[in-house]
Write an enzyme that holds these catalytic residues in place. Structure first.
Site, PDB file in Angstrom:
ATOM      1  N   SER A   7       0.831  -1.204   0.000  1.00 14.76           N
ATOM      2  CA  SER A   7       0.000   0.000   0.000  1.00 14.76           C
ATOM      3  C   SER A   7       0.862   1.250   0.000  1.00 14.76           C
ATOM      4  O   SER A   7       1.564   1.541   0.973  1.00 14.76           O
ATOM      5  CB  SER A   7      -0.913   0.011   1.230  1.00 14.76           C
ATOM      6  OG  SER A   7      -1.587   1.247   1.309  1.00 14.76           O
ATOM      7  N   HIS A  32      -1.465  -1.604  -3.954  1.00 14.95           N
ATOM      8  CA  HIS A  32      -2.749  -1.169  -3.385  1.00 14.95           C
ATOM      9  C   HIS A  32      -2.757   0.360  -3.300  1.00 14.95           C
ATOM     10  O   HIS A  32      -1.838   0.958  -2.741  1.00 14.95           O
ATOM     11  CB  HIS A  32      -2.906  -1.794  -2.000  1.00 14.95           C
ATOM     12  CG  HIS A  32      -4.175  -1.474  -1.287  1.00 14.95           C
ATOM     13  ND1 HIS A  32      -5.334  -2.222  -1.418  1.00 14.95           N
ATOM     14  CD2 HIS A  32      -4.484  -0.484  -0.405  1.00 14.95           C
ATOM     15  CE1 HIS A  32      -6.286  -1.724  -0.648  1.00 14.95           C
ATOM     16  NE2 HIS A  32      -5.800  -0.656  -0.026  1.00 14.95           N
ATOM     17  N   ASP A  34      -5.031   3.701  -2.140  1.00  8.97           N
ATOM     18  CA  ASP A  34      -6.170   4.165  -1.340  1.00  8.97           C
ATOM     19  C   ASP A  34      -6.695   5.490  -1.859  1.00  8.97           C
ATOM     20  O   ASP A  34      -5.963   6.485  -1.885  1.00  8.97           O
ATOM     21  CB  ASP A  34      -5.726   4.344   0.117  1.00  8.97           C
ATOM     22  CG  ASP A  34      -5.464   3.009   0.778  1.00  8.97           C
ATOM     23  OD1 ASP A  34      -6.376   2.175   0.780  1.00  8.97           O
ATOM     24  OD2 ASP A  34      -4.340   2.804   1.268  1.00  8.97           O
ATOM     25  N   MET A  36      -9.294   8.415  -1.163  1.00  6.88           N
ATOM     26  CA  MET A  36     -10.138   9.004  -0.106  1.00  6.88           C
ATOM     27  C   MET A  36     -10.672  10.344  -0.610  1.00  6.88           C
ATOM     28  O   MET A  36      -9.919  11.138  -1.175  1.00  6.88           O
ATOM     29  CB  MET A  36      -9.313   9.210   1.159  1.00  6.88           C
ATOM     30  CG  MET A  36      -8.604   7.935   1.619  1.00  6.88           C
ATOM     31  SD  MET A  36      -7.764   8.198   3.194  1.00  6.88           S
ATOM     32  CE  MET A  36      -6.819   6.679   3.336  1.00  6.88           C
ATOM     33  N   HIS A  65      -8.690   0.932  -3.805  1.00  6.80           N
ATOM     34  CA  HIS A  65      -9.618   0.860  -2.672  1.00  6.80           C
ATOM     35  C   HIS A  65     -10.335   2.200  -2.575  1.00  6.80           C
ATOM     36  O   HIS A  65      -9.751   3.193  -2.162  1.00  6.80           O
ATOM     37  CB  HIS A  65      -8.790   0.543  -1.409  1.00  6.80           C
ATOM     38  CG  HIS A  65      -9.563   0.536  -0.141  1.00  6.80           C
ATOM     39  ND1 HIS A  65      -8.963   0.548   1.099  1.00  6.80           N
ATOM     40  CD2 HIS A  65     -10.903   0.519   0.113  1.00  6.80           C
ATOM     41  CE1 HIS A  65      -9.878   0.535   2.046  1.00  6.80           C
ATOM     42  NE2 HIS A  65     -11.072   0.533   1.478  1.00  6.80           N
ATOM     43  N   MET A  67     -12.470   4.654  -0.959  1.00 12.68           N
ATOM     44  CA  MET A  67     -13.113   5.120   0.287  1.00 12.68           C
ATOM     45  C   MET A  67     -13.800   6.436  -0.066  1.00 12.68           C
ATOM     46  O   MET A  67     -13.328   7.531   0.262  1.00 12.68           O
ATOM     47  CB  MET A  67     -12.056   5.308   1.381  1.00 12.68           C
ATOM     48  CG  MET A  67     -11.616   3.992   2.003  1.00 12.68           C
ATOM     49  SD  MET A  67     -10.040   4.139   2.865  1.00 12.68           S
ATOM     50  CE  MET A  67      -8.920   3.915   1.498  1.00 12.68           C
ATOM     51  N   MET A 136     -11.817  -4.443   6.535  1.00 13.57           N
ATOM     52  CA  MET A 136     -11.000  -3.382   7.155  1.00 13.57           C
ATOM     53  C   MET A 136     -10.650  -3.816   8.572  1.00 13.57           C
ATOM     54  O   MET A 136     -11.540  -4.093   9.381  1.00 13.57           O
ATOM     55  CB  MET A 136     -11.761  -2.058   7.205  1.00 13.57           C
ATOM     56  CG  MET A 136     -11.942  -1.354   5.864  1.00 13.57           C
ATOM     57  SD  MET A 136     -10.428  -1.065   4.927  1.00 13.57           S
ATOM     58  CE  MET A 136      -9.429  -0.116   6.074  1.00 13.57           C
ATOM     59  N   ASP A 174      -6.949  -5.219   5.435  1.00 18.75           N
ATOM     60  CA  ASP A 174      -6.310  -3.928   5.230  1.00 18.75           C
ATOM     61  C   ASP A 174      -6.244  -3.161   6.554  1.00 18.75           C
ATOM     62  O   ASP A 174      -7.285  -2.794   7.109  1.00 18.75           O
ATOM     63  CB  ASP A 174      -7.145  -3.157   4.193  1.00 18.75           C
ATOM     64  CG  ASP A 174      -6.487  -1.880   3.713  1.00 18.75           C
ATOM     65  OD1 ASP A 174      -5.355  -1.606   4.145  1.00 18.75           O
ATOM     66  OD2 ASP A 174      -7.109  -1.177   2.898  1.00 18.75           O
TER      67      ASP A 174
HETATM   68  C1  DX5 Z   1      -6.411   2.717   5.515  1.00 20.83           C
HETATM   69  C2  DX5 Z   1      -6.018   2.193   4.166  1.00 20.83           C
HETATM   70  C3  DX5 Z   1      -4.917   1.193   4.147  1.00 20.83           C
HETATM   71  C4  DX5 Z   1      -3.599   1.651   4.679  1.00 20.83           C
HETATM   72  C5  DX5 Z   1      -3.128   0.575   5.602  1.00 20.83           C
HETATM   73  O1  DX5 Z   1      -7.570   3.492   5.398  1.00 20.83           O
HETATM   74  O2  DX5 Z   1      -7.130   1.596   3.530  1.00 20.83           O
HETATM   75  O3  DX5 Z   1      -4.741   0.648   2.849  1.00 20.83           O
HETATM   76  O4  DX5 Z   1      -2.612   1.864   3.708  1.00 20.83           O
HETATM   77  O5  DX5 Z   1      -2.027   1.061   6.217  1.00 20.83           O
HETATM   78  P1  DX5 Z   1      -1.193   0.322   7.340  1.00 20.83           P
HETATM   79  O6  DX5 Z   1      -0.638  -0.928   6.750  1.00 20.83           O
HETATM   80  O7  DX5 Z   1      -0.180   1.358   7.663  1.00 20.83           O
HETATM   81  O8  DX5 Z   1      -2.137   0.049   8.485  1.00 20.83           O
HETATM   82 ZN    ZN Z   2      -6.727   0.386   1.624  1.00 15.13          ZN
END
Ligand code: DX5
Ligand code: ZN
Length: 222
Positions: A7, A32, A34, A36, A65, A67, A136, A174
């Site tokens: 990620s 991966h 993210d 947001m 992903h 969000m 999650m 995740d």
């Molecule tokens: C959190 C993200 C994750 C994040 C996880 O909202 O969806 O993908 O990168 O990070 P770590 O591995 O640092 O918990």
């Molecule tokens: Zn994620």
């Protein structure tokens, strides 16, 4: 063998190319990313152009992903940008069957993400349509949080459900994954491990990925 998804949320944003190449060269299976939107979660991250740029850098599949509050509007932008996998949140989608079908019709793997307090039973009428479920294991929005221990029960229940129905669905997790908890999570039945901070905040991200891949290959299983 379980898969490792690196990620980039925890990477140095001035050098994302390097973070992707380190992951690929060390043997990670997936990148991966993210997304947001500042609404579904308070934080803001990347737009679709980053996916196009990453696709030029690596041959690894890119797992997006989402969000976001409005996956129906946002998913097409990331399909267009070249994403290989897309997950949307069950808490955000109003027309869930339509949104999942749309992702699959475009040839991508479709995933459904569940926040920590969302029961797996909420997937009852959609689970058979999914390629993967993203559990999650922290509250979404930030990297570097602590793994929520109650997730173990949720994951094993989901694994039993999938096995019992003979479904072909991967379990992705995740948040808060580290070298310390991977062994147990393998036993729980996780298929895809998303890892950010434990890779990119470690002294040697390349070695960390190599160590993680060994665990996922079963080298350190009891
Ligand atoms: C959190 C993200 C994750 C994040 C996880 O909202 O969806 O993908 O990168 O990070 P770590 O591995 O640092 O918990
Ligand atoms: Zn994620």
């Amino acid at each position: 063998m379980a898969l490792l998804a690196s990620s980039i949320l925890a990477a140095d944003f001035t050098n994302i190319k390097d973070a992707v190449l380190i992951a690929e060269n060390a043997g990670a299976d997936i990148i991966h990313v993210d997304i947001m939107d500042g609404h579904f979660v308070p934080n803001l991250t990347f737009g679709p152009k980053l996916i196009t740029a990453i696709k030029k850098t690596t041959s690894l599949p890119v797992d997006v992903h989402l969000m976001v509050d409005d996956p129906q509007a946002i998913a097409p932008l990331f399909i267009e940008a070249g994403a290989d996998w897309i997950s949307i949140h069950i808490e955000a989608s109003v027309h869930l069957h339509k949104d999942i079908s749309f992702i699959k019709e475009n040839g991508l793997k479709a995933g459904l993400a569940l926040n920590p307090a969302t029961p797996i039973l909420h997937m009852q009428n959609i689970i058979q349509e999914l390629d993967y479920v993203l559990i999650m294991t922290v509250n979404p929005g930030w990297g570097g949080q602590q793994f929520i221990e109650a997730s173990h029960t949720k994951i094993t229940r989901l694994k039993n459900w999938i096995k019992g129905q003979n479904l072909d669905i991967l379990i992705e997790i995740d948040g808060g994954v580290s070298l310390e908890n991977m062994d147990q999570l393998m036993l729980d039945g996780v298929d895809v491990f998303v890892v950010g901070s434990s890779i990119y905040r470690s002294k040697n991200p390349k070695n960390t990925i190599i160590k993680m891949k060994k665990i996922l290959a079963g080298d350190k299983m009891p």
